[in-house]
Each structure stands twice: as structure tokens, then as C-alpha cells.
Design a protein around this motif. Structure first.
Motif, PDB file in Angstrom:
ATOM      1  N   MET A   1     -48.989  87.043  -2.380  1.00 46.89           N
ATOM      2  CA  MET A   1     -48.710  85.765  -1.704  1.00 46.89           C
ATOM      3  C   MET A   1     -48.915  84.607  -2.668  1.00 46.89           C
ATOM      4  O   MET A   1     -49.835  84.629  -3.475  1.00 46.89           O
ATOM      5  CB  MET A   1     -49.659  85.591  -0.517  1.00 46.89           C
ATOM      6  CG  MET A   1     -49.305  84.388   0.319  1.00 46.89           C
ATOM      7  SD  MET A   1     -50.665  83.876   1.391  1.00 46.89           S
ATOM      8  CE  MET A   1     -51.769  83.122   0.241  1.00 46.89           C
ATOM      9  N   ASP A   2     -48.080  83.652  -2.576  1.00 45.80           N
ATOM     10  CA  ASP A   2     -48.233  82.449  -3.390  1.00 45.80           C
ATOM     11  C   ASP A   2     -47.725  81.278  -2.563  1.00 45.80           C
ATOM     12  O   ASP A   2     -46.541  81.183  -2.259  1.00 45.80           O
ATOM     13  CB  ASP A   2     -47.426  82.585  -4.687  1.00 45.80           C
ATOM     14  CG  ASP A   2     -47.677  81.425  -5.620  1.00 45.80           C
ATOM     15  OD1 ASP A   2     -48.780  81.371  -6.191  1.00 45.80           O
ATOM     16  OD2 ASP A   2     -46.789  80.565  -5.773  1.00 45.80           O
ATOM     17  N   PHE A   3     -48.611  80.380  -2.158  1.00 49.00           N
ATOM     18  CA  PHE A   3     -48.210  79.248  -1.327  1.00 49.00           C
ATOM     19  C   PHE A   3     -48.689  77.951  -1.958  1.00 49.00           C
ATOM     20  O   PHE A   3     -49.814  77.507  -1.755  1.00 49.00           O
ATOM     21  CB  PHE A   3     -48.788  79.381   0.088  1.00 49.00           C
ATOM     22  CG  PHE A   3     -48.267  78.348   1.052  1.00 49.00           C
ATOM     23  CD1 PHE A   3     -46.996  78.472   1.583  1.00 49.00           C
ATOM     24  CD2 PHE A   3     -49.027  77.254   1.400  1.00 49.00           C
ATOM     25  CE1 PHE A   3     -46.503  77.526   2.460  1.00 49.00           C
ATOM     26  CE2 PHE A   3     -48.539  76.293   2.285  1.00 49.00           C
ATOM     27  CZ  PHE A   3     -47.272  76.442   2.813  1.00 49.00           C
ATOM     28  N   GLY A   4     -47.822  77.352  -2.743  1.00 47.44           N
ATOM     29  CA  GLY A   4     -48.175  76.093  -3.397  1.00 47.44           C
ATOM     30  C   GLY A   4     -46.977  75.637  -4.200  1.00 47.44           C
ATOM     31  O   GLY A   4     -45.983  76.346  -4.324  1.00 47.44           O
ATOM     32  N   LEU A   5     -47.076  74.421  -4.728  1.00 45.60           N
ATOM     33  CA  LEU A   5     -45.980  73.919  -5.554  1.00 45.60           C
ATOM     34  C   LEU A   5     -46.021  74.598  -6.918  1.00 45.60           C
ATOM     35  O   LEU A   5     -47.091  74.909  -7.436  1.00 45.60           O
ATOM     36  CB  LEU A   5     -46.108  72.409  -5.725  1.00 45.60           C
ATOM     37  CG  LEU A   5     -46.022  71.574  -4.442  1.00 45.60           C
ATOM     38  CD1 LEU A   5     -46.082  70.091  -4.779  1.00 45.60           C
ATOM     39  CD2 LEU A   5     -44.755  71.893  -3.652  1.00 45.60           C
TER      40      LEU A   5
ATOM     41  N   ASP B   1     -44.032  82.298  -2.043  1.00 47.24           N
ATOM     42  CA  ASP B   1     -43.678  83.677  -1.742  1.00 47.24           C
ATOM     43  C   ASP B   1     -44.726  84.253  -0.801  1.00 47.24           C
ATOM     44  O   ASP B   1     -45.912  84.227  -1.105  1.00 47.24           O
ATOM     45  CB  ASP B   1     -43.646  84.475  -3.059  1.00 47.24           C
ATOM     46  CG  ASP B   1     -43.059  85.855  -2.849  1.00 47.24           C
ATOM     47  OD1 ASP B   1     -42.849  86.243  -1.685  1.00 47.24           O
ATOM     48  OD2 ASP B   1     -42.834  86.545  -3.859  1.00 47.24           O
TER      49      ASP B   1
ATOM     50  N   ASP C   1     -44.626  87.412   0.388  1.00 38.12           N
ATOM     51  CA  ASP C   1     -44.775  88.856   0.240  1.00 38.12           C
ATOM     52  C   ASP C   1     -45.932  89.156  -0.701  1.00 38.12           C
ATOM     53  O   ASP C   1     -46.288  88.349  -1.544  1.00 38.12           O
ATOM     54  CB  ASP C   1     -43.483  89.469  -0.314  1.00 38.12           C
ATOM     55  CG  ASP C   1     -42.334  89.288   0.663  1.00 38.12           C
ATOM     56  OD1 ASP C   1     -42.602  89.224   1.874  1.00 38.12           O
ATOM     57  OD2 ASP C   1     -41.183  89.183   0.197  1.00 38.12           O
TER      58      ASP C   1
ATOM     59  N   GLU D   1     -50.846  93.284  -5.245  1.00 39.18           N
ATOM     60  CA  GLU D   1     -51.397  93.102  -3.892  1.00 39.18           C
ATOM     61  C   GLU D   1     -50.974  94.255  -2.977  1.00 39.18           C
ATOM     62  O   GLU D   1     -51.766  94.753  -2.182  1.00 39.18           O
ATOM     63  CB  GLU D   1     -50.954  91.757  -3.309  1.00 39.18           C
ATOM     64  CG  GLU D   1     -51.661  90.555  -3.940  1.00 39.18           C
ATOM     65  CD  GLU D   1     -50.958  89.217  -3.678  1.00 39.18           C
ATOM     66  OE1 GLU D   1     -51.411  88.203  -4.238  1.00 39.18           O
ATOM     67  OE2 GLU D   1     -49.955  89.198  -2.940  1.00 39.18           O
TER      68      GLU D   1
ATOM     69  N   THR E   1     -54.216  80.184  -2.645  1.00 42.48           N
ATOM     70  CA  THR E   1     -53.309  80.176  -3.788  1.00 42.48           C
ATOM     71  C   THR E   1     -53.951  79.420  -4.950  1.00 42.48           C
ATOM     72  O   THR E   1     -53.922  79.879  -6.093  1.00 42.48           O
ATOM     73  CB  THR E   1     -51.965  79.538  -3.394  1.00 42.48           C
ATOM     74  OG1 THR E   1     -51.382  80.336  -2.365  1.00 42.48           O
ATOM     75  CG2 THR E   1     -51.021  79.474  -4.567  1.00 42.48           C
TER      76      THR E   1
ATOM     77  N   ARG F   1     -54.924  80.979  -8.552  1.00 42.75           N
ATOM     78  CA  ARG F   1     -54.331  80.458  -9.794  1.00 42.75           C
ATOM     79  C   ARG F   1     -55.409  79.914 -10.730  1.00 42.75           C
ATOM     80  O   ARG F   1     -55.116  79.331 -11.767  1.00 42.75           O
ATOM     81  CB  ARG F   1     -53.362  79.308  -9.483  1.00 42.75           C
ATOM     82  CG  ARG F   1     -52.061  79.740  -8.844  1.00 42.75           C
ATOM     83  CD  ARG F   1     -51.233  78.487  -8.547  1.00 42.75           C
ATOM     84  NE  ARG F   1     -49.983  78.795  -7.880  1.00 42.75           N
ATOM     85  CZ  ARG F   1     -49.146  77.852  -7.459  1.00 42.75           C
ATOM     86  NH1 ARG F   1     -49.430  76.571  -7.645  1.00 42.75           N
ATOM     87  NH2 ARG F   1     -48.021  78.185  -6.858  1.00 42.75           N
TER      88      ARG F   1
END
Lengths: 361, 415
Positions: free
Chosen positions: A1-5, B2, B4, B9, B311, B315
Motif C-alpha cells: 500500500m502506498d497512500f501519499g503524494l 496504490d 494493493d 507485503e 505511508t 517511506r
């Protein structure tokens, strides 16, 4: 999952923000707002050079062909600077033409939009709410009737007009039988007109996409929600800065809990709204079955959050917040009109209720 | 953007699921695991400990703890994935949150090697359960004004005073305690941080009955209780800094609890479909629909906000203001939702009997539990101060007590 700008999106926000900071100061906004056209052609041209006017225009037609989340990042910046530019109609027209336009319509209009030349105003109000006396009927390639609140109308070279039977027509600004009556609204940084159509010839139909009117409105709602987020964020930033310098009782007012809690509440309203908006933008491109619903949710919610924030930001400013001189008023007005544009919160939530099956259509 | 799973993961999820399938039974449709509210009885506690030990043996006990401390060294997203998968199985309630989420990370940051070796392995396995001894009757939001005294006596500290709002004190082995070791310096400077054996002489827990009928919290009384100096964490007088580490971890664990938070509003929609008046289901009433739509949208906003936080963490970034607001917004909304749910039921909304009240009286329980959620982990007002002062950088209120020696601070309340 990746939710960001993404890094590119953050860079886009930064670049456009810096450009608008210089190009469209609050003083310049006031100057443009006082003009007849209410359109900052210089800033719009400059934004177009950065690719912003054609952000949703496919590359083969001279745009940069990015997605709705990128458009939302740009719209937030335009809202943050209260920019009197036709980004809303440009986005809506780009989506309409890219999805529903003929090859020739695309070749004529999309490069113009991307260059920041006079583009297309958008008249879809009749599909959001039917008001007495309004409505557009088509007979033998001619349009008859009245369209209220055509968006970005003063500087447009033509219009996209939605008919009562949900088709989208292209009409030239100088078409015979078309009269354009500019409207004065609370927010002079966005211009609307009432269109009277008496047997106006249609330049062409956008027939390439089923349900184009809804798609057009969904796109407009997402972009407008982002504009309201930007405008609210600016009003909020102004209020926090003011609370940090204005002194009463020998203390800065931001040290009083009564004032700092107002500021904290604004932050607490804005951040989840931002997340919701990002999702709406993502869904517009990537989750078509949810796109209409979340566009409606984002628009309705940002209308409510926006109203709360601009009102509260004005309150934090005290008496000065009620003056023309205070910049907060620009955003108070911007949200004041955007809130009802493309559907009041009640209308939009009603639409969402229908999509969710909570209520019969 | 994304939604998914990445390849890594997905692999992690598959591994978690296959272990769970081999070691637990899936929930039936409509079945839910009991919450913490019903977790007091000794059998439940033993079952929770057995499950934790089983997870520890297989490396699933603490996803985000570093491997050096027996954890998996995993990411916050892996921890969420584990939670999603574990939540599909019939498992006992997690009574280890204060240890694993708050005391553990505090010991990692401030404890000595010996202290870490003594406590962390048994904490991880659930052999020893932990509680928190911070708040006092006269020190709630003003935590640094606490009065419980710890006085040095040879190799021990002698503790006298009273703590309150201690979840699970009646079944815990260890407590993290902040006490005043020097009243002659300003309030924040005179505190020290200890680990106290809850079974030692002079420590007495009394359960507090809440308006919800449950008794999860305790008052804890200290009467000449002795704590070996070896159980002091960090320097004498450095207790405030250590306590802040604990509180930051508490806030982070509350803030990340929003994942999959759609359940509440889904139940509300189901309720409004189910309950009818003479014109039909209440969901068809525009006024009610408007309110539910607002909760629906806000729930989504919070859910996506927690994705943003996750997220940012994965990161390697620091979450922005979105990390501080979850509990403030969610607690009030949940309270409003429970209130609407009761109104939808009319006078039956007051019925507590699960055989009569809809959805097993879950909304009645939520209604009675909600006021506590607006206080726990920082009141709404304290959270607004934190957002305004730490995120928005507005100045604090002028304080009369910050520089004075604690014994000279004027007070109207008894500690």
C-alpha cells in the motif's frame, strides 16, 4: 500500500506555488477582481507554460497528460492563491473532450486549452439542480433555452452546454442567438454568466462517451473540492499567523486557549478532508465504479469543512477579518460561492445517497 | 498511490495467513472477537497469555519491535497487515498493549541492558502483563503536578501516594510509575521513573466501576511500598523526559488504530435500514440520512488519513499534522454516532438487555463508553493544546507554576 503524494507531485505543488506567489499577489487578485473580465490572462499563460493549463490534456494534443491527483495538487495551489484563472473549466473541458470529443474537436480545442488561450466555459448547471425557467432543449442541431451559471464564462471562446437530454454540445461564443449575461457573485475571482439561447447553432456534439455529463460533473467536483481545500488552507494559515502576532491583554492572542483551540479545530477538520480528496482523485482515474460517489463525498465534505474554516479564520482575525483590507476575505468569498457550485452540499449528498442505494432515485 | 499490497507485503500476508490457519480457527460470518471490555476474568487472561506465547514462538508477537529485542523488525504496514489477518480469526483479546506499545519502547529508549534483559522477553511473550501508573486524583491533564512521593532509603525507594485510571492493575505483574523524588525543584525537574512490582507489599489496587457498568480501571494506593533502586529507569530527576517517551508511544498507538475503521458507520447504516417508522426505513428520512452521510464521509477521511500516516512512516518520513488529530476527531464522532443510534431506536434506545436491544445492545454500550474515550490518552482540550502548540507552533499559556519549586506551587486541590 502506498497512500501519499509522489515526489513529482510534491515538486509540482512547490513549483506552481512559487510561481503563483510571485505572479498573483493578493493585491493583484483584488485588481483582477475589480476588472470586467475577472481573468488574469498573464498568470494563466504563465501557468500554461508550466504545463498546468494542459495538465489533463493528453500529450499528443499538446498537454502533459497527467492524472486527476496531479490536477488536484494544482487546483489546491490555485485555490491557495485565489487565482482568477479558468482552471476549473479547463479541467472539465479537457476531461470532456478527451473522453467524448471527436478527433477534430480534440485537435481544435485541446491544444488551445493547453496553451492557455481562451478556452471553453462550461454550462452544466441544469443537471445539478433544475431551477425554474432554466433548461436547454435541442431541435435540429439548434439549442433553445436558458443555462444558469455558466462557469468561467467571461474569457471563454466557446461553451460546453449540457442539454436536458444529457448530451453535450459545443457552441461558439459568437454564435447567432447566444446572449451572455455576466453575473455578479460574492466571489469576483470566478466569473459566471447566464446564457440565453435562441435557436443557437451547435458546432458539434461530444458523442464519444456514454454518461459524459456525469463524468464532466464528477471531474468538476473533485477539482472544485481541491480549490476549496487550498482556499481554506490559506485562510487557516493567515489565521494562525495572525494569532501568533496580534496582542491583547499584553499577550499574543494565540496563547489563549479559546483562540488556539479554534486553530487546532481547523487543523483537525482540514487534514482528514485532504485525505478524502486524494482518494477521490485517485478513484476518478483508477476506481471508476466508486468515482461518482467519492467525487460527491469530497465536494460535499470540503464545502462543509471549507465553510467552517473560512468562518473560523475570519473570527480569529477579530474586527479586521470583516474588512476588505484583510486577505482572509478573499478566501471567505471563494469558498462562499464554490460551496454551492456544481451542487450544494445537500444536493450532492442526495446524489451520493442515490448511488449508495440509501434512497430511491 | 496504490492500495494493493506490494510483492513483499503480499508475501508477508500469505505467510501470516498460513500460520494463522494452522494455529487458530477463522471467525464465522457475523461473529466478532470480544473486546477489551470483557477481558477481566482469569480464564480470558490465561487464554490471551497462551496465544501471545504461541505467537512469540513463531515470531509474530511483536511485528515492529527490533530483532535485538525479540521482535520481528517489521514495518508499521506489516503490523497493520498482521492485525488485519489476525482479526479474521477467533483469538483472545490483546491485554498487552501498555507493555508492548508503551513500556517496552520506553525501556528500549531509556533502560539499561540489565533492565531490558530482565523485562522485555517476558513482556514479549505475555508472561508478565504491564500497567501504567501516571495519573492521580489531583494530576490529570496537569500530569507533571503529580504528588506520589518516592524517597530514597538505602538501596530502595519508599513510595506513598495514590494513582488512578490504571487499566488492568488487578491482573498486572508490573507497572510503570512516575513519582516525585524532589519537591524542592520546579515540578518537571523533580520526577523520576520506576518499574514497580504490583504484587509487592504496600501496593493495593481497587477497581473503579464506570458508567458503562464495567470496571476496567483501578485506583492504586501506595503505602510505604518499596522499589529497589535497580528498578529506576534513567537518572533521578529525569522522569518527565522518560514519561514523554511513553506518552508519545501511547499517542502513536492510539493514532494508528483507525485502520479499517468503517465498521462503526456500517453498523449505523444497517441500523437505519432495519428500524422503520410509519413511512418506512429511517434511512429514507432525509434528515437522518444527512447525518449518517456526514459520519460516513468523516470515517473515510480518518481511514485515509491513517493510510497517509502509515505511508509516511514506511517511506521513512515523519508524519505531519495528520498524525495528531485522529483521536480528537474520532472520539467525538463516535460519541455522536452512538447518540444518533440510540435516537433511531426511540425509547428502545434506552434498553440495555441484549436480547431486546438491536445489534446486541452494542450501541448502548458504545454510548456509555464514549465519554471515557474523550478523556483517555489526553482530553479533547489537551489534544487541541498539543496540536496548537507543537504542530501550529502557537505559544503556550503563561504559567505561574513552571519555575517555582514544586513545594511552593499554590494549589487548591488535595493530592
Amino acid at each position: 500500500m502506498d497512500f501519499g503524494l509522489s515526489e513529482e507531485q510534491r515538486l509540482l505543488a512547490q513549483t506552481l506555488g512559487r510561481y503563483l506567489e510571485v505572479s498573483i499577489s493578493p493585491a493583484r487578485v483584488r485588481e483582477i477582481a475589480a476588472s470586467d473580465e475577472g481573468h488574469d490572462a498573464v498568470t494563466w499563460r504563465g501557468a500554461a507554460e508550466l504545463g498546468m493549463a494542459g495538465i489533463l490534456v493528453p500529450e499528443e494534443y499538446g498537454g502533459i497528460g497527467l492524472g486527476m491527483l496531479d490536477a488536484v495538487v494544482a487546483a489546491e495551489a490555485f485555490g491557495y492563491h485565489c487565482a482568477p484563472v479558468p482552471f476549473l473549466s479547463a479541467s472539465m473541458a479537457s476531461v470532456a473532450l478527451a473522453h467524448g470529443g471527436s478527433e477534430e474537436q480534440k485537435r481544435v480545442w485541446l491544444p488551445r486549452i493547453a496553451r492557455g488561450d481562451a478556452g471553453l466555459g462550461v454550462a452544466v448547471g441544469g443537471h445539478v439542480s433544475r431551477r425554474e425557467g432554466a433548461g436547454i432543449r435541442a431541435r435540429r442541431r439548434r439549442l433553445h433555452g436558458k443555462a444558469l451559471f455558466a462557469i468561467d464564462s467571461t474569457a471563454a471562446a466557446g461553451f460546453l452546454v449540457a442539454t436536458d437530454d444529457a448530451r453535450v454540445a459545443l457552441v461558439s461564443r459568437d454564435a447567432p442567438g447566444l446572449s451572455i449575461e455576466p453575473l455578479h457573485t460574492i466571489d469576483a475571482t470566478r466569473r459566471f454568466s447566464e446564457l440565453q439561447l435562441e435557436s443557437v447553432p451547435v458546432d458539434g456534439w461530444l458523442e464519444g462517451h456514454e454518461g459524459l455529463v456525469d463524468l464532466l460533473i464528477d471531474a468538476g467536483r473533485v477539482v472544485l473540492a481541491a480549490d476549496m481545500l487550498g482556499a481554506s488552507q490559506r485562510a487557516f494559515d493567515l489565521a494562525v499567523a495572525y494569532a501568533g502576532e496580534r496582542k491583547q491583554f499584553d499577550r499574543v492572542i494565540g496563547s489563549f486557549q479559546a483562540v488556539k483551540h479554534l486553530c487546532a479545530e481547523m487543523a483537525a477538520e482540514l487534514e482528514p478532508a485532504r485525505s478524502l480528496l486524494w482518494y477521490a482523485a485517485h478513484a476518478f482515474d483508477a476506481v471508476p465504479e466508486e468515482a461518482s460517489l467519492v467525487a460527491a463525498h469530497a465536494k460535499a465534505h470540503l464545502s462543509e469543512v471549507g465553510r467552517f474554516v473560512v468562518r473560523t479564520a475570519t473570527e480569529v482575525h477579530g474586527g479586521i477579518g470583516f474588512t476588505e483590507e484583510c486577505d482572509a476575505q478573499l478566501f471567505f468569498k471563494r469558498v462562499g460561492v464554490a460551496r454551492s457550485l456544481l451542487g450544494t452540499p445537500e444536493q450532492v449528498r442526495e446524489r451520493a445517497g442515490v448511488i449508495q442505494g440509501w434512497v430511491a432515485a | 498511490m496504490d492500495f494493493d499490497d506490494t510483492r513483499e507485503e503480499a508475501a508477508f500476508r500469505a505467510e501470516a495467513r498460513s500460520w494463522l490457519e494452522a494455529n487458530a480457527s477463522p471467525l464465522e460470518p457475523g461473529e466478532t472477537n470480544p473486546g477489551l471490555g470483557e477481558s477481566d476474568d482469569p480464564d480470558t487472561i490465561r487464554a490471551a497469555q497462551a496465544w501471545q506465547a504461541k505467537k512469540a514462538d513463531a515470531g509474530w508477537a511483536c511485528i515492529t519491535w527490533p530483532e535485538a529485542y525479540g521482535g520481528r523488525g517489521g514495518s508499521p504496514i506489516q503490523s497493520v497487515i498482521w492485525g488485519q489477518e489476525e482479526g479474521k480469526f477467533r483469538v483472545p483479546p490483546n491485554v498487552f498493549g501498555i507493555g508492548l506499545g508503551m513500556a517496552g519502547p520506553t525501556l528500549m529508549a531509556h533502560g539499561s541492558d540489565v533492565q531490558q534483559q530482565r523485562w522485555l522477553p517476558k513482556m514479549l511473550r505475555g508472561e508478565e502483563i504491564w500497567c501504567q501508573l501516571f495519573s492521580e486524583p489531583a494530576a490529570g491533564s496537569d500530569l507533571a503536578g503529580l504528588r506520589t512521593r518516592a524517597e530514597r532509603d538505602g538501596d530502595d525507594w519508599v513510595v506513598n501516594g495514590q494513582k488512578i485510571w490504571t487499566s488492568g492493575a488487578h491482573y498486572c505483574k508490573w507497572g510503570i510509575l512516575v513519582a516525585r523524588t524532589d519537591p524542592n525543584v520546579p515540578k518537571h525537574a523533580g520526577l523520576s521513573y520506576f518499574v514497580v512490582d504490583m504484587e509487592s507489599t504496600g501496593v493495593e489496587a481497587r477497581q473503579i466501576r464506570q458508567i458503562s457498568g464495567g470496571a476496567n480501571f483501578n485506583e492504586v494506593f501506595f503505602t510505604d511500598a518499596r522499589i529497589p533502586d535497580a528498578n529506576r529507569i534513567s537518572e533521578v530527576g529525569n522522569g518527565w523526559a522518560v514519561a514523554i517517551t511513553t506518552l508519545m508511544n501511547e499517542r502513536a498507538s492510539i493514532g494508528s488504530g483507525g485502520i479499517g475503521g468503517g465498521g462503526g458507520v456500517k453498523d449505523l447504516i444497517a441500523l437505519a435500514r432495519e428500524v422503520r417508522d410509519e413511512r418506512g426505513p429511517l434511512l429514507e428520512n432525509a434528515g437522518i440520512r444527512e447525518r449518517i452521510a456526514d459520519y460516513y464521509v468523516r470515517t473515510k477521511g480518518l481511514q485515509f488519513t491513517s493510510y497517509r500516516t502509515l505511508t509516511a512512516l514506511s517511506r521513512g518520513q515523519t508524519p505531519g499534522p495528520e498524525g495528531s488529530i485522529g483521536k480528537l476527531v474520532a472520539a467525538k464522532m463516535r460519541q455522536d454516532m452512538a447518540s444518533l443510534a440510540l435516537e433511531l431506536q426511540g425509547l428502545a434506545g434506552g434498553t440495555l438487555d441484549p436480547s431486546l436491544a438491536v445489534q446486541d445492545a452494542a450501541w448502548q454500550e458504545a454510548y456509555l463508553w464514549a465519554p471515557g474515550m474523550r478523556i483517555a490518552g489526553g482530553t479533547d482540550e489537551i489534544l487541541r493544546n498539543i496540536i496548537a502548540e507543537r504542530v501550529l507552533r502557537l505559544p503556550p499559556e503563561p504559567r505561574v507554576d513552571k519555575e517555582l519549586a514544586f513545594r511552593d506551587v499554590p494549589t487548591g486541590s488535595q493530592g
